[in-house]
Design an enzyme around this catalytic site. Structure first.
Site, short mmCIF file in Angstrom:
data_model
loop_
_atom_site.label_atom_id
_atom_site.label_comp_id
_atom_site.label_asym_id
_atom_site.label_seq_id
_atom_site.Cartn_x
_atom_site.Cartn_y
_atom_site.Cartn_z
N GLN A 40 -37.13 39.22 13.54
CA GLN A 40 -38.31 38.16 13.72
C GLN A 40 -38.34 37.13 12.88
O GLN A 40 -38.70 37.57 11.53
CB GLN A 40 -39.72 39.00 14.02
CG GLN A 40 -40.53 38.20 14.67
CD GLN A 40 -41.78 38.87 14.78
OE1 GLN A 40 -42.25 40.10 14.09
NE2 GLN A 40 -42.90 38.54 15.63
N GLY A 41 -38.30 36.07 13.13
CA GLY A 41 -38.47 34.94 12.13
C GLY A 41 -39.75 34.02 12.53
O GLY A 41 -39.54 32.97 12.76
N GLU A 159 -45.34 43.02 21.12
CA GLU A 159 -45.17 43.33 19.69
C GLU A 159 -46.62 44.34 19.60
O GLU A 159 -46.68 45.38 18.93
CB GLU A 159 -45.15 42.50 18.59
CG GLU A 159 -45.26 42.79 17.15
CD GLU A 159 -44.89 42.03 15.95
OE1 GLU A 159 -45.03 40.86 16.26
OE2 GLU A 159 -44.66 42.63 15.04
C1 LIG Z 1 -45.30 46.03 8.41
C2 LIG Z 1 -45.15 44.62 8.28
C3 LIG Z 1 -43.93 44.03 9.27
C4 LIG Z 1 -43.78 42.76 9.21
N1 LIG Z 1 -42.64 42.25 9.96
C5 LIG Z 1 -42.69 40.81 10.09
C6 LIG Z 1 -41.48 40.48 10.63
O1 LIG Z 1 -40.42 41.17 10.96
N2 LIG Z 1 -41.51 39.02 10.84
C7 LIG Z 1 -42.49 38.26 10.49
O2 LIG Z 1 -42.16 37.05 10.70
N3 LIG Z 1 -43.27 38.55 9.95
C8 LIG Z 1 -43.59 39.96 9.71
N4 LIG Z 1 -44.64 40.50 9.09
C9 LIG Z 1 -45.70 39.66 8.51
C10 LIG Z 1 -46.85 39.51 9.15
O3 LIG Z 1 -47.02 38.89 10.33
C11 LIG Z 1 -48.03 38.63 8.27
O4 LIG Z 1 -47.92 39.42 6.86
C12 LIG Z 1 -49.28 38.57 8.72
O5 LIG Z 1 -49.39 37.75 10.06
C13 LIG Z 1 -50.36 38.23 7.85
O6 LIG Z 1 -50.00 36.93 7.15
P1 LIG Z 1 -49.81 36.60 5.59
O7 LIG Z 1 -49.19 37.92 4.95
O8 LIG Z 1 -49.56 35.43 5.18
O9 LIG Z 1 -51.53 37.04 5.21
P2 LIG Z 1 -52.81 35.71 5.06
O10 LIG Z 1 -52.55 35.12 6.54
O11 LIG Z 1 -52.54 35.02 3.97
O12 LIG Z 1 -53.94 36.55 5.21
C14 LIG Z 1 -54.50 37.24 4.00
C15 LIG Z 1 -55.83 37.77 4.52
O13 LIG Z 1 -56.74 36.85 4.80
C16 LIG Z 1 -57.25 37.40 6.25
N5 LIG Z 1 -57.37 36.10 6.99
C17 LIG Z 1 -56.64 34.93 7.17
N6 LIG Z 1 -56.79 34.12 8.24
C18 LIG Z 1 -58.18 34.75 8.71
C19 LIG Z 1 -59.03 34.22 9.55
N7 LIG Z 1 -58.88 33.07 10.21
N8 LIG Z 1 -60.22 35.00 9.90
C20 LIG Z 1 -60.37 36.13 9.04
N9 LIG Z 1 -59.52 36.71 8.27
C21 LIG Z 1 -58.30 35.97 7.85
C22 LIG Z 1 -56.21 38.28 6.77
O14 LIG Z 1 -56.61 39.31 7.72
C23 LIG Z 1 -55.72 39.02 5.34
O15 LIG Z 1 -56.83 39.90 5.33
C24 LIG Z 1 -44.79 41.83 8.77
C25 LIG Z 1 -45.96 42.31 7.83
C26 LIG Z 1 -45.89 43.69 7.73
C27 LIG Z 1 -47.09 44.26 6.93
#
Ligand SMILES: Cc1cc2nc3c(=O)[nH]c(=O)nc-3n(C[C@H](O)[C@H](O)[C@H](O)COP(=O)(O)OP(=O)(O)OC[C@H]3O[C@@H](n4cnc5c(N)ncnc54)[C@H](O)[C@@H]3O)c2cc1C
Length: 311
Positions: A40-41, A159
């Protein structure tokens, strides 16, 4: 036959909902047999929760999309043949949500570089994926051009249903009970300790509520009724349960939890690997949209509360 992975649970239902007949024929059979695996990208270094800010670009030239940019956290991309990804194809669209398309891309080409990320558990289950003028056919587009946001939400629903399935909570809770039956807590059998009994009973109630809620959703859907906002809660409820199970297991395992350093894959970690399960439970609260984001969705889409302002 290989284990099918996320292709069956996420891409196939998306193709059935939004894909052309040609894409369905091309990809569904081999995905179901496990002969092709998908990554997934979606996420990028500056686009996670705020996914629509993604910057990977795709331009249509001479019948092909040319893709440039970077993805991150792509689960097991190093073992995948293809990726379903979101790219910005309409840079002049009026809003960031409207300029995105959903493309299917063969990862086995010179313009794609996959770099696994080593985790604190020692394994590498996520990857950075770099696109340097990678190409894909013009019609490997799911939904219309610029309609990727709508399609991406269909995949995210699948998902979150996969991650939020009540059966996994039930199975995990059963494993916790077997651990509790053979463990001591504060010098007495765990099941005889009042604090542990209370924690387990409260959790048993949550697991049963999640299970019956999932039956209700299923029967409403089967009768053509809309289960409504209840479906938005599955992922949050299930990952909360998973985390509570792992925290109780941590107390039951005691010092041994620290003595056995978490190494290896967190996937399928069972009772013999509770420390890995603990770390996996943290990851589950993030993958597929964090718990905070799930709460926002429940509040805004489910309960009709005002949208939060420009975070
Ligand atoms: C086990 C696992 C599998 C994954 N697999 C994939 C994959 O296959 N493909 C892919 O594309 N991605 C994947 N991801 C990535 C995942 O989708 C992202 O980590 C997730 O969407 C959060 O984005 P971020 O890490 O950039 O955190 P951020 O968006 O930077 O968030 C950081 C913190 O701020 C909080 N936050 C951010 N915005 C808000 C808001 N509006 N209101 C309240 N709180 C907020 C979040 O809850 C979090 O606690 C995976 C992640 C994990 C942990």
């Amino acid at each position: 036959m290989e284990e099918p992975g996320i292709g069956t649970s996420m891409l196939v239902p998306t193709l059935l909902e939004c894909g052309t007949e040609a894409l369905k024929q091309r990809f569904i059979p081999e995905t179901l047999t496990g002969d092709i695996r998908w990554a997934q990208g979606y996420s990028e270094p500056n686009a996670g929760s705020d996914l629509a800010s993604l910057r990977t670009r795709a331009e249509l030239r001479n019948g092909q999309w040319h893709i440039n940019g970077q993805k991150i956290w792509s689960t097991l991309a190093q073992h995948a043949h293809y990726m379903f990804l979101l790219a910005r194809t309409e840079p002049d669209a009026p809003s960031k949500y409207e300029g995105i398309s959903y493309l299917l891309v063969d990862l086995r080409q010179p313009g794609v570089r996959i770099r696994p990320l080593k985790q604190m558990t020692g394994s590498a289950e996520f990857c950075e994926v770099f696109f340097d003028d990678a190409t894909t056919p013009a019609d490997w587009l799911v939904g219309g051009r610029g309609e990727g946001w709508r399609v991406s939400k269909a995949t995210l629903n699948h998902e979150r249903s996969m991650i939020g399935g009540a059966e996994s909570s039930v199975e995990l809770f059963e494993k916790l009970l077997s651990l509790a039956r053979k463990s001591n807590f504060e010098g007495v059998p765990a099941l005889a300790h009042p604090i542990m009994r209370e924690r387990l009973s409260v959790l048993a109630g949550e697991v049963q509520a999640h299970l019956y809620s999932s039956y209700r959703q299923l029967s409403m859907t089967a009768h053509g009724q809309n289960p409504g906002s209840i479906t938005l809660m599955n992922k949050l409820v299930n990952t909360n349960i998973s985390h509570k199970v792992a925290a109780i297991a941590q107390d039951l395992v005691g010092d041994a939890f620290l003595l056995a350093p978490p190494t290896g894959s967190t996937r399928g970690a069972g009772p013999e690997k509770w420390n890995l399960r603990f770390f996996a439970s943290l990851g589950l609260t993030i993958g597929g949209g964090t718990s905070n984001i799930q709460r926002n969705i429940i509040a805004e889409r489910g309960l009709g509360l005002p949208r939060e302002k420009n975070v």
